[in-house]
Design a protein around this motif. Sequence first.
Motif, short mmCIF file in Angstrom:
data_model
loop_
_atom_site.label_atom_id
_atom_site.label_comp_id
_atom_site.label_asym_id
_atom_site.label_seq_id
_atom_site.Cartn_x
_atom_site.Cartn_y
_atom_site.Cartn_z
N LYS A 32 40.28 51.59 61.02
CA LYS A 32 40.86 52.87 61.40
C LYS A 32 41.33 52.81 62.86
O LYS A 32 42.40 53.32 63.20
N SER A 82 42.86 55.11 52.47
CA SER A 82 42.20 56.40 52.23
C SER A 82 40.93 56.57 53.05
O SER A 82 40.68 57.64 53.62
N ASP A 83 40.11 55.53 53.11
CA ASP A 83 38.82 55.67 53.79
C ASP A 83 38.41 54.35 54.44
O ASP A 83 37.39 53.76 54.07
N VAL A 101 41.34 51.52 49.77
CA VAL A 101 40.30 51.84 50.77
C VAL A 101 40.92 51.89 52.16
O VAL A 101 40.66 52.81 52.94
N ARG A 144 37.04 51.47 57.05
CA ARG A 144 35.92 51.38 57.99
C ARG A 144 36.43 51.67 59.40
O ARG A 144 37.65 51.58 59.67
N PRO A 158 33.50 50.26 49.09
CA PRO A 158 33.75 50.33 50.53
C PRO A 158 33.93 48.97 51.22
O PRO A 158 34.45 48.91 52.33
N GLN A 164 32.96 55.49 65.59
CA GLN A 164 34.41 55.43 65.76
C GLN A 164 34.82 55.23 67.22
O GLN A 164 35.74 54.45 67.52
#
Length: 562
Positions: free
Chosen positions: A259, A252-253, A249, A255, A219, A304
């Motif tokens: 994002k 796909s995912d 990362v 932090r 991560p 978020q």
Amino acid sequence: MRWTIKAKPEEEKIKELASALNVEDLVAQLLLQRGISTFEEAKLFFRPQLSDLHDPFLMKDMDIAVARIETAINEGENILVFGDYDVDGTTAVALMSSYLLSFYPNVATYIPDRYAEGYGVSYKGIDFAEDNNFSLIIALDCGVKAVDKVAYAKEKGVDFIICDHHRPGDTLPDAVAILDPKRSDCTYPYDELCGCGVGFKLIQALGSRQGETIQDLIPYLDLVATAIGADIVPITGENRVLAYYGLKVINSDPRAGFKAIINQIKKSVLTITDVVFVIAPRINAAGRMKHGQHAVNLLTETNQAQAEKFAGEIEKYNIDRRGLDQEITKEALTQIIENKEEEGFTSVVYKETWHKGVIGIVASRLTETYYRPTLVFTKSGDKLAASARSVKGFDVYNALEGCADYIEQFGGHKYAAGLTLLEDQYNNFKHQFEKVVSETIDPNLLIPEIAVDMQIEIKDITPKLMRIIKQFEPFGPENMTPVFMAENIQDSGYAKGVGEEGKHLKFAVTQNGYGPIGGIGFNLGDKLPMLTGRKPFSAVFSIDENEWQGNVSLQLKLRDIK
């Protein structure tokens, strides 16, 4: 533009590698030009594995650094994570602080103010550590030349662990540990890590002592990939592995902070180029226009909604930065003309009111215009501060060493550096810098070069070739996007200028009955007359994909034509 075609490897080696990999000779040649000559090396290149990363304890002082951090944690000491205000520094601080905070609470961050403190370790930061009972500073992306400041900290009972990737000076600071693969006494197998990359090796070492594997640290790789792209380090060896998995990362995912930025730009899949030109400028804008701590806050935020708020603020800084950058570049170009310095070996400009946060960008813009080693100065406190940029093949850091008598302090890389000097030394420095560069630079380096991998024919440009080229990603220094040359090609008769005032060139070409294949030449609209009348011409280009209304087709991304 001068076109330089890379040397073709021996035909026998091309055939051997093509046979071993079951690929066309063209692909084998591209690999050999990147230093890949065996099946095993090609496997590592096309299928990077996290298991290919080196043991972090191979880096000099790593065991000492880990032991000191473990002591700090066991004894409840306060740890201050300190880093530079650019992308490499802020991502490194975000990485180190968020990792430590995942299991130890007594950790805080400190980014120096670009204007009040300048680059690197600062006395103000050390005073902050003493005043707030921090007994250990972990410095990232800076510190390897901070001899006096580390000594000052030691007098105050504050220890330093330095994680840097810049070239050390003749004397190393008296720190507890100095992790820097560019140390002459460090035998670590890969010395092109960025500052965040060195920080990652430290958390890899710390994690191994707690039973963590590399899988547990994935991560954090979005931060490392961003720093690799932004700091223009070679995307080879370990950097290729870290960037490859870091991009996974990001796509796909990511932090929350990443994002939030990606949501603003509305792009689904990001390449390393997007990281360099979309994510990095926004992170940098915080330190340029306000304070680097805003970038750390964004990159460490887990909520978020809050991350979206931080990203919105940073986007405003980025818009302000763009306006200033354009305004100052215009003034700097005017200054060069007024001083009749267009024909010099260097570009050195100064105005005391220029915003310190954008002089590095302005230096890059001037280098694009005049293609000379360039310095842009502004007033910073009672001194002048400058950002330096170079041209391909010329080491500006070495040139600055030749001007050391007139400089207060400097640091950086082959192609980018920063320095400060006293105002009354500006003219002396400017004269000496011109002298040093004029005596040491190969005049050919003052003509922009396009390095061409090989000559190709239009019939060779196929979807299969494009699929293989995409597997060469991520691209970057020492693994650039393949560039090809084609001769005796013709426009199909529909070439035209597009965009504002026909700034860009849109065309479709054929060669010996093959084609047409479309193409775009950004900022090459003035070349349109060379294509009209179906006159044959030569072109240098990369191969790209063009998506329009759901249809994907191959296109040439033009670099130059003759």
